[in-house]
Design a protein around this motif. Structure first.
Motif, PDB file in Angstrom:
ATOM      1  N   ARG A  35       0.792  -1.208   0.089  1.00  0.00           N
ATOM      2  CA  ARG A  35      -0.092   0.001   0.124  1.00  0.00           C
ATOM      3  C   ARG A  35       0.811   1.368   0.018  1.00  0.00           C
ATOM      4  O   ARG A  35       0.518   2.260  -0.555  1.00  0.00           O
ATOM      5  CB  ARG A  35      -0.995   0.034   1.146  1.00  0.00           C
ATOM      6  N   TRP A  38       2.329   1.588  -3.381  1.00  0.00           N
ATOM      7  CA  TRP A  38       1.343   2.061  -4.311  1.00  0.00           C
ATOM      8  C   TRP A  38       0.979   3.553  -4.254  1.00  0.00           C
ATOM      9  O   TRP A  38       0.887   4.638  -4.977  1.00  0.00           O
ATOM     10  CB  TRP A  38      -0.109   1.144  -4.140  1.00  0.00           C
ATOM     11  N   ASN A  39       0.922   4.208  -2.972  1.00  0.00           N
ATOM     12  CA  ASN A  39       0.674   5.495  -2.646  1.00  0.00           C
ATOM     13  C   ASN A  39       1.807   6.273  -3.206  1.00  0.00           C
ATOM     14  O   ASN A  39       1.465   7.657  -3.513  1.00  0.00           O
ATOM     15  CB  ASN A  39       0.552   5.778  -1.127  1.00  0.00           C
ATOM     16  N   LYS A  43      -0.059   5.849 -10.417  1.00  0.00           N
ATOM     17  CA  LYS A  43      -1.233   4.988 -10.240  1.00  0.00           C
ATOM     18  C   LYS A  43      -1.749   4.496 -11.527  1.00  0.00           C
ATOM     19  O   LYS A  43      -2.369   4.816 -12.071  1.00  0.00           O
ATOM     20  CB  LYS A  43      -2.286   5.923  -9.793  1.00  0.00           C
ATOM     21  N   GLU A  44      -0.697   3.482 -12.003  1.00  0.00           N
ATOM     22  CA  GLU A  44      -1.191   3.006 -13.331  1.00  0.00           C
ATOM     23  C   GLU A  44      -2.424   2.002 -13.110  1.00  0.00           C
ATOM     24  O   GLU A  44      -3.134   1.632 -14.174  1.00  0.00           O
ATOM     25  CB  GLU A  44       0.035   2.227 -13.747  1.00  0.00           C
ATOM     26  N   GLN A  45      -2.485   1.259 -11.899  1.00  0.00           N
ATOM     27  CA  GLN A  45      -3.527   0.163 -11.958  1.00  0.00           C
ATOM     28  C   GLN A  45      -4.423   0.445 -10.539  1.00  0.00           C
ATOM     29  O   GLN A  45      -3.747   1.382  -9.592  1.00  0.00           O
ATOM     30  CB  GLN A  45      -2.822  -1.058 -12.037  1.00  0.00           C
ATOM     31  N   SER A  46      -5.356   0.073 -10.503  1.00  0.00           N
ATOM     32  CA  SER A  46      -5.895   0.055  -9.284  1.00  0.00           C
ATOM     33  C   SER A  46      -5.298  -0.439  -7.923  1.00  0.00           C
ATOM     34  O   SER A  46      -4.406  -1.570  -8.111  1.00  0.00           O
ATOM     35  CB  SER A  46      -7.390  -0.351  -9.159  1.00  0.00           C
ATOM     36  N   LEU A  47      -5.659  -0.041  -6.780  1.00  0.00           N
ATOM     37  CA  LEU A  47      -5.084  -0.665  -5.435  1.00  0.00           C
ATOM     38  C   LEU A  47      -5.346  -2.036  -5.295  1.00  0.00           C
ATOM     39  O   LEU A  47      -4.229  -2.727  -4.967  1.00  0.00           O
ATOM     40  CB  LEU A  47      -5.563   0.101  -4.498  1.00  0.00           C
ATOM     41  N   PHE A  50      -3.252  -3.959  -7.817  1.00  0.00           N
ATOM     42  CA  PHE A  50      -1.759  -3.895  -7.288  1.00  0.00           C
ATOM     43  C   PHE A  50      -1.464  -4.986  -6.221  1.00  0.00           C
ATOM     44  O   PHE A  50      -0.499  -5.479  -5.983  1.00  0.00           O
ATOM     45  CB  PHE A  50      -1.332  -2.303  -7.054  1.00  0.00           C
TER      46      PHE A  50
END
Length: 88
Positions: A35, A38-39, A43-47, A50
């Protein structure tokens, strides 16, 4: 012989509880790191996607397999103690 069987059953239950707790803790730590990654990144894909990819990679990792040593190490130690007590 009944005492050995009881030791094995209780030991297996205790080791299983330890394994589940350790596995869930390790997985939650990995999820937290994913997480944070990702933050910070683009943001190439949803959380959810990912996290799914990262946890699938974690499931194949060496760390996940090393957690299984929770079963192996205590059994070896108890076997050594029993052997040394009875035959040495």
């Amino acid at each position: 012989m009944a005492a050995l069987a009881r030791l094995m059953v209780v030991g297996f239950i205790v080791l299983s509880v330890i394994y589940v707790c350790l596995s869930l803790y390790s997985r939650s730590v990995r999820k937290g790191k994913l997480r944070a990654e990702w933050n910070e990144g683009p943001k190439e894909q949803s959380l959810d996607e990912f996290l799914d990819e990262g946890l699938a990679e974690y499931d194949k990792s060496l760390r996940r397999k090393l957690i299984l040593s929770v079963y192996v190490i205590p059994v070896i130690l108890v076997s050594i103690v029993i052997y040394l007590t009875n035959f040495a």
